[in-house]
Enzyme design. Structure first.
Site, mmCIF file in Angstrom:
data_model
loop_
_atom_site.group_PDB
_atom_site.id
_atom_site.type_symbol
_atom_site.label_atom_id
_atom_site.label_comp_id
_atom_site.label_asym_id
_atom_site.label_seq_id
_atom_site.Cartn_x
_atom_site.Cartn_y
_atom_site.Cartn_z
ATOM 1 N N ARG A 234 0.823 -1.212 0.000
ATOM 2 C CA ARG A 234 0.000 0.000 0.000
ATOM 3 C C ARG A 234 0.860 1.266 0.000
ATOM 4 O O ARG A 234 0.483 2.273 -0.598
ATOM 5 C CB ARG A 234 -0.968 -0.005 1.188
ATOM 6 C CG ARG A 234 -2.152 -0.915 0.939
ATOM 7 C CD ARG A 234 -3.127 -0.925 2.081
ATOM 8 N NE ARG A 234 -4.374 -1.561 1.671
ATOM 9 C CZ ARG A 234 -5.357 -1.868 2.506
ATOM 10 N NH1 ARG A 234 -5.252 -1.594 3.795
ATOM 11 N NH2 ARG A 234 -6.452 -2.437 2.062
ATOM 12 N N LYS B 79 -17.116 -18.759 2.559
ATOM 13 C CA LYS B 79 -18.543 -18.624 2.842
ATOM 14 C C LYS B 79 -19.358 -17.951 1.756
ATOM 15 O O LYS B 79 -18.952 -16.930 1.210
ATOM 16 C CB LYS B 79 -18.716 -17.826 4.135
ATOM 17 C CG LYS B 79 -18.275 -18.578 5.354
ATOM 18 C CD LYS B 79 -18.489 -17.741 6.584
ATOM 19 C CE LYS B 79 -18.273 -18.561 7.842
ATOM 20 N NZ LYS B 79 -18.405 -17.705 9.023
ATOM 21 N N GLY C 151 -8.423 -9.405 0.212
ATOM 22 C CA GLY C 151 -7.301 -9.761 1.073
ATOM 23 C C GLY C 151 -6.689 -11.130 0.804
ATOM 24 O O GLY C 151 -5.533 -11.254 0.418
ATOM 25 N N GLY D 273 -12.516 -4.698 1.462
ATOM 26 C CA GLY D 273 -13.941 -4.359 1.453
ATOM 27 C C GLY D 273 -14.359 -3.542 0.240
ATOM 28 O O GLY D 273 -15.425 -3.771 -0.338
HETATM 29 C C1 3PG Z 1 -8.721 -1.726 4.601
HETATM 30 O O1 3PG Z 1 -7.763 -2.087 5.281
HETATM 31 O O2 3PG Z 1 -9.486 -2.545 4.042
HETATM 32 C C2 3PG Z 1 -8.949 -0.268 4.393
HETATM 33 O O3 3PG Z 1 -7.871 0.459 4.854
HETATM 34 C C3 3PG Z 1 -10.226 0.149 5.081
HETATM 35 O O4 3PG Z 1 -10.157 -0.112 6.450
HETATM 36 P P1 3PG Z 1 -11.495 -0.293 7.279
HETATM 37 O O5 3PG Z 1 -12.091 -1.600 6.821
HETATM 38 O O6 3PG Z 1 -11.102 -0.294 8.719
HETATM 39 O O7 3PG Z 1 -12.418 0.844 6.928
#
Ligand code: 3PG
Ligand code: MG
Length: 397
Positions: A37, A197, A354, A377
């Site tokens: 990142r 899942k 991830g 996310g």
């Molecule tokens: C992540 O790590 O997915 C982003 O930095 C967002 O973080 P968060 O899910 O805590 O909002």
């Protein structure tokens, strides 16, 4: 869809530029274990600095409830400076006197990192007062944090509506790649979705069957589909209560003409353990006392054939228990095949999430995909077809 402005349109010389970046890097014992990142945001920082802008980095770290030294960005400052190859100043707070003082001390081309925006409740609440405090520190706003764009926070959304706003180079690359992947893809378009899942990916699967030509389902979630279709899955992990959901997704795929590829064989073992004794069975012959831990060789062949037919591939989630050998083989073999097709110029491949990045790194092919998103996310919400507030706020009104 309205276009968004990029750094090409921004006049940053002599300006105070608030740059939202994602420095939420994985850390163990104070050490950064993956600096991807940080690397991704360097081009934007460098470009603004080289154009004579004063770079003020805004970022969150973790999910603190109020100020918490364990979630300070201070240790990240040094890493950013090292990767950047120039000093990065740090301010103890992202608003107020310490922030203002540090901003005042900047000369053209300097870089400053402000403390974790989430130390203030106003960040996540996107409070107007907090947005104004942040906005005082800058003349222009640049968002380079796609992976935080699913949050409607002050530093990701509020500021974009308050100051002249632009997409940074990493945000721009991400949006370009995602558009090529799903919005305006070369067809046939194939999606590979895996992971444990179904419950976490219902919206995603429902969106995908309306958009892709073929959907490959693997990982633990495939078991839920197999079970719903009346196939015996032995002791395999599955969400049996989601049988109806699975059948609804299959029915919807039939309506839209999306082919669904479920495993035709499975690598089975008595226990979930690295190196566990295992054997491959046809999908209608899974033993009652074993569990499926990976897709079998015939499934791999079918998936690779689907990848051969595809012009575009979108990938999220591993196809088996890739973290324990030898149950990583399905994921590794298909990922390498997709990488090979991409290298040959026959496939546009976009992956994210991830576990997916970890799986592609494990297969040694992350660099060969057309684009690998570092977003978790935000990537999933994009696959779900949702609008991301941080991206929407960048579109020109
Ligand atoms: C992540 O790590 O997915 C982003 O930095 C967002 O973080 P968060 O899910 O805590 O909002
Ligand atoms: Mg997250």
């Amino acid at each position: 869809m309205k276009a968004f402005r990029t750094l090409d349109q921004a006049d940053v010389k002599g300006q105070r530029v608030l740059v939202r970046v994602d420095l939420n890097v994985p850390m163990e014992n104070g050490r950064i274990t993956d600096a991807t990142r940080i690397e991704r945001v360097l081009p934007t920082i460098r470009e603004i600095a080289e154009k004579g802008g004063r770079v003020i980095l805004l970022a969150h770290f973790g999910r603190p409830k109020g100020r918490d030294p364990k979630e300070s960005l201070r240790p990240v400052t040094e890493a950013v400076a090292q990767h950047l190859g120039k000093p990065v100043a740090f301010a103890e707070d992202c608003i107020g006197e310490s922030a203002a003082g540090a901003v005042d001390a900047l000369k053209d081309g300097d870089v400053l990192l402000l403390e974790n925006t989430r130390f203030h409740a106003g960040e996540e609440k996107n409070e107007a007062g907090f947005v104004s405090e942040l906005a005082k520190l800058g003349d222009v706003y640049v968002n380079d944090a796609f992976s935080a764009a699913h949050r409607a926070h002050a530093s990701t959304e509020g500021l974009a509506r308050k100051l002249p706003a632009y997409a940074g180079r990493s945000m721009q690359a991400e949006l370009d790649a995602l558009t090529k992947g799903l919005e305006a893809p070369a067809r046939p378009l194939v999606a590979v979705v895996g992971g444990a899942k179904v419950s976490t990916k219902i919206d995603l699967l429902e969106n995908l069957v309306g958009k892709v030509d073929a959907l490959v389902i693997g990982g633990g979630m495939a078991n839920t589909f197999l079970h719903a279709a009346g196939i015996g899955i032995g002791k395999s992990l599955a969400e049996k209560d989601l049988a109806e959901t699975a059948l609804r997704i299959i029915a919807r795929a039939r309506e839209t003409g999306c082919a669904i590829l479920l495993p035709v064989d499975g690598v089975c073992a008595y226990e979930f353990k690295a190196g566990a004794l295992n054997r491959t069975y046809g999908i209608d012959a899974i033993p009652d006392d074993q569990m499926i831990l990976d897709v079998g060789s015939q499934s791999i062949e079918r998936i690779n054939a689907a990848i051969n037919d595809a012009a575009t591939l979108v990938w999220n989630g591993p196809l088996g228990a890739f973290e324990i050998a030898p149950f990583d083989q399905g994921t590794v073999a298909t990922a390498r095949h997709a990488a090979e097709r991409t290298r040959q110029g026959k496939l546009v491949s976009v992956a994210g999430g991830g576990d997916t990045v970890a799986a592609l790194n494990h297969a040694g092919v992350a660099d060969d995909f057309t684009y690998v998103s570092t977003a978790g996310g935000a990537f999933l919400e994009w696959l779900e077809g949702k609008q991301l507030p941080g991206v929407e706020a960048l579109r020109q009104g």
